[in-house]
Design a protein around this motif. Structure first.
Motif, PDB file in Angstrom:
ATOM      1  N   PRO A  40       1.210   6.621  -0.950  1.00  0.00           N
ATOM      2  CA  PRO A  40       0.567   5.457  -1.618  1.00  0.00           C
ATOM      3  C   PRO A  40       1.277   4.883  -2.582  1.00  0.00           C
ATOM      4  O   PRO A  40       1.584   5.746  -3.521  1.00  0.00           O
ATOM      5  N   MET A  53      -2.768   2.288  -5.685  1.00  0.00           N
ATOM      6  CA  MET A  53      -3.335   2.624  -4.381  1.00  0.00           C
ATOM      7  C   MET A  53      -3.586   4.168  -4.920  1.00  0.00           C
ATOM      8  O   MET A  53      -4.960   4.651  -4.710  1.00  0.00           O
ATOM      9  N   ASP A  75       0.811  -1.119   0.104  1.00  0.00           N
ATOM     10  CA  ASP A  75      -0.077  -0.079  -0.160  1.00  0.00           C
ATOM     11  C   ASP A  75       0.676   1.158   0.058  1.00  0.00           C
ATOM     12  O   ASP A  75       0.149   2.442  -0.450  1.00  0.00           O
ATOM     13  N   PHE A  76       1.960   1.104   0.493  1.00  0.00           N
ATOM     14  CA  PHE A  76       2.906   2.442   0.645  1.00  0.00           C
ATOM     15  C   PHE A  76       4.342   2.067   0.230  1.00  0.00           C
ATOM     16  O   PHE A  76       4.865   0.770   0.033  1.00  0.00           O
TER      17      PHE A  76
END
Length: 292
Positions: A100, A104, A94-95
């Motif tokens: 992000p 995402m 997600d990161f």
């Protein structure tokens, strides 16, 4: 010019070209154009293009425009690989770098297209070298292709993760070391030097970087990394920590970097390169565990 400023300037130009900004009649898809810039900024350490330009400088850097093209093409490939690695089909992260990930922020389809576009832009950048640099540019294209695809490049490295039995050394050579070998060899080639002599240096730096990455993944938390931690264990990926333990992996890291310094070919900037490797050794070694 400071290498970081040189890299930033060349990257800005390359992304503008990829987005179609240099053509006033171009009507490119806006979200994909924005995603290209998002994927390469912030730049992180830009370690691969820095090594590439450092080697070019050590070898004379007689064609700086071509050196810049080589360094940025290499970084575009690296950034593309991160976009693809983060996808749900792979790491499902997600990161990345504290923000992000592309899928995402922009959607999974646009993340796939972003990675693909960056790869194509890398080869386009080298193919656009001036005619007088054509012979060197062709050799640079071949080096980049070799270290990006199968059977020796980062695609092969990703492929190892789908095998039931993994050769850790081969896995690290392809997944991580390949682009470091590309960095040293392309830097030498851009300056008109024989790239073969620079393979060992790139391979050793790459192996050390992977060991350091394995250590950070095992010891640090998400806040310290700017991306999910503990991914090797979660995805049951081979790692130096699993193979050697924490202290054994740290010793392995130091041994590899010592060999890297010894492998630097004779060149006008040999001493400066040795100092650069020592600097990377300090930066790579984990200071203290944040997560246990």
């Amino acid at each position: 010019m400071d290498l970081s400023k040189r890299i930033d300037r060349a990257m800005t130009s390359a992304i503008a070209h990829a987005q179609g900004q240099i053509d006033p009649d171009c009507n490119a898809p806006g979200r994909l154009a924005a995603a290209l810039n998002y994927a390469v900024t912030p730049g992180g350490a830009r370690i691969r293009p820095t090594i590439c330009l450092s080697v070019a400088r050590a070898c004379g850097d007689d064609r700086p425009d071509l050196s810049d093209r080589a360094a940025i093409a290499l970084e575009l490939i690296h950034c593309a690989s991160l976009v693809h690695d983060d996808l749900p089909a792979f790491d499902n992260a997600d990161f990345r770098r504290g923000k992000p990930t592309v899928h995402m922020a922009y959607s999974e389809p646009l993340a796939v297209l972003t990675g693909d576009s960056l790869i194509i832009s890398a080869f386009d950048l080298l193919s656009g070298a001036p005619d007088e640099d054509a012979a060197r540019a062709l050799r640079l294209l071949r080096l980049l292709a070799r270290h990006t695809g199968m059977p020796y490049g980062i695609c092969a490295g990703q492929g190892w993760e789908s095998e039931s039995s993994v050769d850790l050394s081969a896995y690290h050579r392809s997944k991580t070391a390949a682009l470091f070998v590309a960095a040293t060899q392309m830097g030498a080639q851009a300056a008109g030097h024989e790239p073969g002599a620079w393979e060992e240096l790139g391979a050793r730096i790459g192996e050390a970087f992977q060991v350091a990455d394995d250590l950070r993944d095992a010891l640090y938390d998400e806040a310290a990394l700017g991306k999910p931690a503990g991914q090797d264990a979660i995805h049951q990926r081979p790692s130096a920590v699993e193979e050697y333990g924490v202290q054994g992996a740290i010793k392995r890291l130091h041994d590899i970097l010592g060999g890297a310094i010894a492998s630097i070919p004779s060149c006008p900037g040999e001493g400066q390169l040795a100092q650069l490797v020592r600097l990377y050794a300090e930066r790579m070694t984990p200071v203290a565990p944040v997560r246990v």
